[in-house]
Write an enzyme that holds these catalytic residues in place. Structure first.
Site, PDB file in Angstrom:
ATOM      1  N   ASP A   8       0.873  -1.163   0.000  1.00  0.00           N
ATOM      2  CA  ASP A   8       0.000   0.000   0.000  1.00  0.00           C
ATOM      3  C   ASP A   8       0.917   1.221   0.000  1.00  0.00           C
ATOM      4  OD1 ASP A   8       0.915   0.302   2.613  1.00  0.00           O
ATOM      5  OD2 ASP A   8      -1.069   0.277   3.525  1.00  0.00           O
ATOM      6  N   CYS A  65       2.710  -3.282   4.144  1.00  0.00           N
ATOM      7  CA  CYS A  65       1.808  -2.184   4.468  1.00  0.00           C
ATOM      8  C   CYS A  65       2.283  -1.611   5.791  1.00  0.00           C
ATOM      9  CB  CYS A  65       0.338  -2.604   4.489  1.00  0.00           C
ATOM     10  SG  CYS A  65      -0.186  -3.687   5.826  1.00  0.00           S
ATOM     11  N   THR A  67       1.417  -1.755   9.093  1.00  0.00           N
ATOM     12  CA  THR A  67       1.656  -2.717  10.179  1.00  0.00           C
ATOM     13  C   THR A  67       1.865  -4.137   9.665  1.00  0.00           C
ATOM     14  OG1 THR A  67      -0.674  -3.298  10.476  1.00  0.00           O
ATOM     15  CG2 THR A  67       0.175  -1.401  11.757  1.00  0.00           C
ATOM     16  N   HIS A  98       8.736 -23.428   9.397  1.00  0.00           N
ATOM     17  CA  HIS A  98       7.639 -24.128  10.075  1.00  0.00           C
ATOM     18  C   HIS A  98       6.303 -24.016   9.355  1.00  0.00           C
ATOM     19  CE1 HIS A  98       9.666 -24.198  14.308  1.00  0.00           C
ATOM     20  NE2 HIS A  98      10.424 -24.720  13.361  1.00  0.00           N
ATOM     21  N   HIS A 133       5.495 -30.252  10.651  1.00  0.00           N
ATOM     22  CA  HIS A 133       4.980 -28.968  10.175  1.00  0.00           C
ATOM     23  C   HIS A 133       4.072 -29.163   8.957  1.00  0.00           C
ATOM     24  CE1 HIS A 133       7.612 -27.138  13.044  1.00  0.00           C
ATOM     25  NE2 HIS A 133       8.657 -27.731  12.497  1.00  0.00           N
TER      26      HIS A 133
END
Length: 145
Positions: A8, A65, A67, A98, A133
């Site tokens: 963004d 972006c 956060t 993982h 995993h």
């Protein structure tokens, strides 16, 4: 290898630099936007990236972006995407090792560009561990009844 990348407005500067970094590693890059700092809605670039990962038209994806949360939430709505949010190199390694994350998400407002490159390097250079995993990853998709 072909990597799709999107951001963004908060991540556009890092994205432009990361494109050059990836190309310098011999990786083909597909830019899903945005290319300006004008405010925009992250789902408008996250969904096309996710669709490209799901279809196999790109091998992996990177999203940025402010956060990282908006991108991760949006990307993970797609059944074929495992987007992992990483803010350090150890997390970058673990989301691949993982979770076999096929999209790396980073919080551009909370990390330096130098750290972003280190995270990308760690993610790209870490193999998926498999084993227990893989069993967990196989349980992620929502099964329709």
């Amino acid at each position: 290898m072909k990597i799709g990348i999107c951001s963004d407005h908060a991540g556009v500067e890092y994205k432009a630099k990361l494109i050059k970094y990836l190309q310098g590693r011999g990786i083909e890059v597909v830019n899903f936007g945005t290319d300006t700092t004008e405010s925009m809605d992250y789902p408008d670039v996250a969904h096309p990236l996710a669709s490209a990962v799901e279809s196999g038209s790109v091998d992996l994806g990177i999203a940025l972006c402010g956060t990282g949360n908006g991108m991760a939430i949006t990307l993970n709505k797609h059944q074929g995407v495992r987007a992992g949010l990483a803010w350090g190199t150890a997390i970058g390694k673990l989301v691949k090792q993982h979770n076999n994350a096929n999209v790396l998400v980073m919080p551009a407002r909370f990390i330096s560009y130098r750290l972003a490159v280190a995270i990308v390097r760690a993610w790209l250079d870490t193999p998926f561990e498999g084993g227990r995993h893989q069993r967990r990853i196989d349980k992620i998709p929502v099964k329709k009844s």
